[in-house]
Design a protein around this motif. Structure first.
Motif, PDB file in Angstrom:
ATOM      1  N   ALA A 236     -35.417 -30.722  -1.012  1.00  0.00           N
ATOM      2  CA  ALA A 236     -33.890 -31.257  -0.752  1.00  0.00           C
ATOM      3  C   ALA A 236     -34.434 -32.088   0.567  1.00  0.00           C
ATOM      4  O   ALA A 236     -34.768 -31.749   1.585  1.00  0.00           O
ATOM      5  CB  ALA A 236     -33.219 -29.950  -0.349  1.00  0.00           C
ATOM      6  N   SER A 237     -33.374 -33.340   0.438  1.00  0.00           N
ATOM      7  CA  SER A 237     -33.693 -34.097   1.546  1.00  0.00           C
ATOM      8  C   SER A 237     -32.827 -33.478   2.699  1.00  0.00           C
ATOM      9  O   SER A 237     -32.887 -33.879   4.104  1.00  0.00           O
ATOM     10  CB  SER A 237     -32.943 -35.459   1.261  1.00  0.00           C
ATOM     11  N   GLU A 238     -31.776 -32.792   2.521  1.00  0.00           N
ATOM     12  CA  GLU A 238     -31.030 -32.032   3.527  1.00  0.00           C
ATOM     13  C   GLU A 238     -30.393 -30.710   3.154  1.00  0.00           C
ATOM     14  O   GLU A 238     -30.210 -30.624   1.758  1.00  0.00           O
ATOM     15  CB  GLU A 238     -30.080 -33.073   4.035  1.00  0.00           C
ATOM     16  N   PRO A 239     -30.481 -29.854   4.124  1.00  0.00           N
ATOM     17  CA  PRO A 239     -29.796 -28.557   3.387  1.00  0.00           C
ATOM     18  C   PRO A 239     -28.435 -28.481   3.319  1.00  0.00           C
ATOM     19  O   PRO A 239     -27.808 -28.991   4.118  1.00  0.00           O
ATOM     20  CB  PRO A 239     -30.185 -27.561   4.637  1.00  0.00           C
ATOM     21  N   LEU A 240     -28.017 -28.027   1.999  1.00  0.00           N
ATOM     22  CA  LEU A 240     -26.526 -27.751   1.968  1.00  0.00           C
ATOM     23  C   LEU A 240     -26.005 -26.527   2.167  1.00  0.00           C
ATOM     24  O   LEU A 240     -24.716 -26.546   2.129  1.00  0.00           O
ATOM     25  CB  LEU A 240     -26.234 -28.142   0.392  1.00  0.00           C
ATOM     26  N   MET A 241     -26.956 -25.445   2.409  1.00  0.00           N
ATOM     27  CA  MET A 241     -26.249 -24.297   2.878  1.00  0.00           C
ATOM     28  C   MET A 241     -27.371 -23.690   3.396  1.00  0.00           C
ATOM     29  O   MET A 241     -28.499 -24.275   3.635  1.00  0.00           O
ATOM     30  CB  MET A 241     -25.647 -23.271   1.598  1.00  0.00           C
ATOM     31  N   ALA A 242     -27.085 -22.381   4.077  1.00  0.00           N
ATOM     32  CA  ALA A 242     -28.079 -21.513   5.014  1.00  0.00           C
ATOM     33  C   ALA A 242     -29.309 -21.499   4.149  1.00  0.00           C
ATOM     34  O   ALA A 242     -29.448 -21.014   3.101  1.00  0.00           O
ATOM     35  CB  ALA A 242     -27.577 -20.254   5.229  1.00  0.00           C
ATOM     36  N   GLY A 243     -30.474 -21.967   4.777  1.00  0.00           N
ATOM     37  CA  GLY A 243     -31.901 -21.661   4.380  1.00  0.00           C
ATOM     38  C   GLY A 243     -32.192 -22.747   3.113  1.00  0.00           C
ATOM     39  O   GLY A 243     -33.391 -22.597   2.609  1.00  0.00           O
ATOM     40  N   HIS A 244     -31.051 -23.600   2.517  1.00  0.00           N
ATOM     41  CA  HIS A 244     -31.586 -24.447   1.459  1.00  0.00           C
ATOM     42  C   HIS A 244     -32.719 -25.228   1.817  1.00  0.00           C
ATOM     43  O   HIS A 244     -32.808 -26.042   2.602  1.00  0.00           O
ATOM     44  CB  HIS A 244     -30.345 -25.024   0.964  1.00  0.00           C
ATOM     45  N   LYS A 245     -33.547 -25.320   0.591  1.00  0.00           N
ATOM     46  CA  LYS A 245     -34.848 -26.275   0.820  1.00  0.00           C
ATOM     47  C   LYS A 245     -35.247 -26.922  -0.437  1.00  0.00           C
ATOM     48  O   LYS A 245     -36.060 -27.909  -0.272  1.00  0.00           O
ATOM     49  CB  LYS A 245     -36.037 -25.313   1.288  1.00  0.00           C
ATOM     50  N   ALA A 246     -34.801 -26.549  -1.368  1.00  0.00           N
ATOM     51  CA  ALA A 246     -35.318 -27.256  -2.731  1.00  0.00           C
ATOM     52  C   ALA A 246     -34.296 -27.245  -3.869  1.00  0.00           C
ATOM     53  O   ALA A 246     -33.060 -26.262  -4.088  1.00  0.00           O
ATOM     54  CB  ALA A 246     -36.539 -26.575  -3.270  1.00  0.00           C
ATOM     55  N   PHE A 247     -34.468 -28.108  -4.703  1.00  0.00           N
ATOM     56  CA  PHE A 247     -33.847 -28.123  -5.866  1.00  0.00           C
ATOM     57  C   PHE A 247     -34.895 -27.834  -7.228  1.00  0.00           C
ATOM     58  O   PHE A 247     -35.594 -28.534  -7.355  1.00  0.00           O
ATOM     59  CB  PHE A 247     -32.863 -29.538  -6.488  1.00  0.00           C
ATOM     60  N   ILE A 248     -34.238 -27.277  -8.242  1.00  0.00           N
ATOM     61  CA  ILE A 248     -35.097 -26.869  -9.440  1.00  0.00           C
ATOM     62  C   ILE A 248     -34.191 -27.201 -10.603  1.00  0.00           C
ATOM     63  O   ILE A 248     -33.177 -26.995 -10.777  1.00  0.00           O
ATOM     64  CB  ILE A 248     -35.480 -25.549  -9.330  1.00  0.00           C
ATOM     65  N   ARG A 249     -34.923 -28.036 -11.740  1.00  0.00           N
ATOM     66  CA  ARG A 249     -34.277 -28.259 -12.904  1.00  0.00           C
ATOM     67  C   ARG A 249     -35.284 -27.499 -13.994  1.00  0.00           C
ATOM     68  O   ARG A 249     -36.473 -27.772 -14.041  1.00  0.00           O
ATOM     69  CB  ARG A 249     -34.316 -29.628 -13.303  1.00  0.00           C
TER      70      ARG A 249
END
Length: 356
Positions: A236-249
């Motif tokens: 992820a380019s920036e965290p959207l909530m606590a601890g957020h680091k990645a998007f997965i499809r």
């Protein structure tokens, strides 16, 4: 049964000082009855009456408690205190298992027939935390009068030590408070992302389309069908909530059906192969817990509906199911273990001894 007392002794006894039966003894009776296929207060009483010789090896009582005794107890026990005791009890199983695995799935299950008159469309539910690899229910709770599934799931998370664990949940639980609760307990998460979080969903799609992604595929054959699965992982380019680091499809296709696409938010950047494993492991809560509770233990048919009875019956079922999961080899079906408990006193006593 002193070790049992250490687990359930913290549950306040809601009865008067003149109660004829010890709380711990009644709990043992209900769990033992559930191991043998009993589903309600009437059957608990019948079990205590007909299996007194076997139960007498563990507890002492003169006459079997009536169904009213069990019914009142289930209605009056503090469901939150019972849930905390169950979590401590399940942790004992967890410590005894050398291989617990990484994934803990959080999911709610409706108690289909435990509704008050006129409320069939909104039956009560229980939220469970399920260790996918060990196939053990680690904690469970039911919403209070002013709670809902979202709040209850957070309460379940707060009952657990999530150090080095991955928590999976569906899109209902993809929000900042759940992420914060998981991270605060030392865990990581893989949360399904749908358009109910449309801004996050849009960002996930843009980043997955724009950035080079790690990818992995799998082909599995079972039940006369072929399932193809592909995972794509981007940081992820920036965290959207606590601890957020990645998007997965995740893309899946069964046989000749159309491709189905799902998105996830993760608090770590897994390999694409690991993402495939985690996303598949989540479904154990449906296949190994909910299915067993309904098909083998008749939970959806239970009509206990007053006060705390639905929540407490659900906890008794999960305690019994954990014991059944642990007492025999993996090739023995749960349905056979229930029958062995019902037909073999030594097997039943050995099963109950797991609670010690």
């Amino acid at each position: 049964m002193s070790m049992l007392e250490s687990y359930f002794g913290s549950v306040p006894d809601p009865r008067g000082a003149n109660a004829s039966y010890r709380l711990g003894d009644l709990i043992v009776m209900m769990i033992a009855a559930s191991l043998c296929g009993a589903k309600c207060a009437t059957e608990f009483s019948l079990f205590a009456q007909e299996r007194k010789q076997a139960l007498g090896r563990l507890i002492t009582y003169d006459a079997a408690p009536s169904h009213d005794t069990f019914s009142r107890l289930l209605r009056l026990i503090d469901a939150e205190a019972f849930a905390r005791a169950f979590a401590a009890f399940a942790e004992g199983f967890r410590r005894a298992r050398a291989e617990m695995g990484d994934v803990i799935a959080i999911d709610g299950k409706a108690l289909r027939r435990a509704y008050e008159r006129g409320l069939a469309a909104s039956p009560p539910l229980t939220v469970s935390a399920f260790a996918a690899e060990a196939r053990l229910c680690l904690a469970a709770a039911s919403p209070g009068q002013d709670d809902n599934e979202i709040e209850t799931a957070i309460k379940v998370v707060e009952l657990l030590d999530l150090t080095d664990k991955i928590v999976t949940a569906d899109a209902l639980h993809c929000h900042g408070r759940m992420a914060e609760a998981i991270v605060d307990r030392g865990g990581d998460y893989l949360l399904t992302l749908k358009t109910n979080r449309r801004h996050w969903h849009r960002k996930a799609c843009l980043q997955l389309d724009a950035q080079p992604a790690q990818t992995a595929q799998s082909h599995e054959v079972g039940h006369d069908r072929i399932e193809w699965r592909q995972a794509e992982v981007v940081a992820a380019s920036e965290p959207l909530m606590a601890g957020h680091k990645a998007f997965i499809r995740l893309k899946t296709r069964r046989g000749d059906a159309a491709i189905h696409t799902r998105l996830f938010m993760a608090s770590t950047v897994p390999s694409a192969q690991q993402a495939l494993i985690w996303s598949r492991a989540h479904w154990q809560v449906e296949n190994a817990l909910h299915w067993t509770l309904d098909v083998h233990m008749g939970e959806d048919d239970n009509r206990a509906r007053k006060d705390n009875a639905p929540a407490n019956i659900a906890l008794v079922n999960r305690i019994a199911r954990n014991i059944l999961q642990s007492i025999d080899g993996p090739k023995i079906p749960i349905s056979h273990r229930i029958k062995k408990c019902a037909w073999n006193d030594d097997y039943l006593i050995n099963a109950i001894s797991h609670m010690r």
